[in-house]
Write an enzyme that holds these catalytic residues in place. Sequence first.
Site, short mmCIF file in Angstrom:
data_model
loop_
_atom_site.label_atom_id
_atom_site.label_comp_id
_atom_site.label_asym_id
_atom_site.label_seq_id
_atom_site.Cartn_x
_atom_site.Cartn_y
_atom_site.Cartn_z
N PHE A 74 9.86 -2.87 40.47
CA PHE A 74 10.98 -1.73 40.61
C PHE A 74 12.30 -2.26 40.62
O PHE A 74 13.05 -3.15 40.93
CB PHE A 74 10.90 -1.44 42.24
CG PHE A 74 11.81 -0.34 42.72
CD1 PHE A 74 11.14 1.05 42.54
CD2 PHE A 74 12.96 -0.41 42.91
CE1 PHE A 74 12.09 2.11 42.57
CE2 PHE A 74 13.80 0.74 43.12
CZ PHE A 74 13.38 1.87 42.92
N ASP A 96 16.38 -10.11 38.73
CA ASP A 96 16.74 -9.07 39.77
C ASP A 96 16.80 -9.50 41.08
O ASP A 96 15.71 -9.49 41.72
CB ASP A 96 15.87 -7.70 39.26
CG ASP A 96 16.72 -6.61 40.09
OD1 ASP A 96 17.37 -6.77 41.13
OD2 ASP A 96 16.02 -5.35 39.83
N LYS A 108 22.89 -4.19 46.71
CA LYS A 108 22.65 -4.11 48.03
C LYS A 108 23.55 -4.86 49.04
O LYS A 108 24.75 -4.12 49.18
CB LYS A 108 21.19 -4.44 48.18
CG LYS A 108 20.14 -3.32 47.52
CD LYS A 108 18.71 -3.39 48.22
CE LYS A 108 17.62 -2.85 47.28
NZ LYS A 108 17.80 -1.41 47.58
C1 LIG Z 1 14.82 -5.24 42.82
C2 LIG Z 1 15.67 -3.89 42.92
N1 LIG Z 1 16.21 -3.71 41.77
C3 LIG Z 1 16.96 -2.47 41.59
C4 LIG Z 1 17.26 -1.54 42.66
C5 LIG Z 1 17.97 -0.46 42.50
O1 LIG Z 1 18.99 -0.31 43.42
P1 LIG Z 1 19.90 0.98 43.56
O2 LIG Z 1 19.03 1.89 44.59
O3 LIG Z 1 21.11 0.61 44.34
O4 LIG Z 1 20.03 1.66 42.19
C6 LIG Z 1 16.25 -1.96 44.08
C7 LIG Z 1 16.52 -0.89 44.92
O5 LIG Z 1 15.58 -0.89 45.88
C8 LIG Z 1 15.76 -2.77 44.08
O6 LIG Z 1 14.89 -3.58 45.26
#
Ligand SMILES: Cc1ncc(COP(=O)(O)O)c(C=O)c1O
Length: 403
Positions: free
Chosen positions: A145, A230, A259
């Site tokens: 994700f 990530d 976040k």
């Molecule tokens: C590992 C990871 N990458 C990217 C994102 C995307 O972040 P955003 O919702 O701020 O676009 C999330 C959101 O849950 C995430 O958990």
Amino acid sequence: MVDDTLRTPAAIREAERWTAHNYHPLPVVISSAEGAWVTDVDGRRYLDCLAGYSALNFGHRHPTLIAAAHAQLDRLTLTSRAFVHDQFADFCRELAQLCGKDLVLPMNTGAEAVETAIKVSRKWGYRVKGVPAGQATIVVADGNFHGRTTTIVSFSTDPDARDDFGPYTPGFRIVPYGDLAALAEAVDETTVAVLLEPIQGEQGVVVPPRGYLPGVRRLCTERNVLFVADEIQSGLGRTGETFACDHEAVKPDMYVLGKALGGGIVPVSAVAADADVLGVLRPGEHGSTFGGNPLACAVATEVVRLLATGEFQRRSAELGARLHGALRDLVGDGLVAVRGRGLWAGIDIDPALMTGRQACERLAERGVLAKDTHGSTIRLAPPLVVRADELDHAVEQLSAVLH
Ligand SMILES: Cc1ncc(COP(=O)(O)O)c(C=O)c1O
């Protein structure tokens, strides 16, 4: 019987009437919060064990962060990157130092930071590695994700996230998460990056086998490929270290952060990498009107300073050991499995008992907020300011729900 003196049902009806139904929230309408606790419109209090999907690692309205936001609101909020502002350099320097990298590039949401990482990796591939034009590939993991943009959902393996949003962006290869041999096979001379979550949050807090992340690091170095981690959900203290990669002493080529970087106040994301990587971008090739704005920088600099003390990482490690110990006692007694690190747990409820959604609804009735993901799995990620007795209370409520 519905109690029509409560404000919650009408507030939920009104929200559903006026919004697209791209979420299925628990029936709780929050109006204020402090630390690890939130209060709803009917005055009921809940222990927040989701913490904004880890955007609230420092709790709701951490006094230092709120003070920084107030002070900045009274001085300067936005300039665009057409000019430099006086909060910018401190933020970039302190975040780069926290990451042990030369440079940072600030954006706003997590998905934008992932997009930035993809664009920088491709640019690096063409300009530095020498990949033929238009041929760059990026290897990603099954169950990933990384956000919701059309490029990112192009390499999602979750039908809900991906279906009917095509045509999809090419250039991604998907391999099983945790399988080093499959990764080695997928990497070839066109590969510019391996993009991975060091722990897969949305997938249910899935921790890869020990040795996997160091193996990815070695492979990327040997094959001249960027390792992009990530850490949007796993980073910034959540797992008991600053970054989840730290548990195996792994340094990726690029960190992708978001976040908690915004302190639960403003959306702040960033990528951090050395100059040989981030230096490939020239003026005009990438940007964002709001990325690195003064309010975001003022708050995020304080976030970085909180992390630099190490206190939150320590709390997460110590309290996480307590949480995981208590949860393990429930395995075979309502739970099927528990995974995770630090104050981050993915727990699989015995599907014979109830779904994850039902468990979360019953937990909410008992004053604990958590969120299901994929069937019978629940994610627990309380703010890192949570106290030991509050954690014990949350596990007691979970046990009561299961019995
Ligand atoms: C590992 C990871 N990458 C990217 C994102 C995307 O972040 P955003 O919702 O701020 O676009 C999330 C959101 O849950 C995430 O958990």
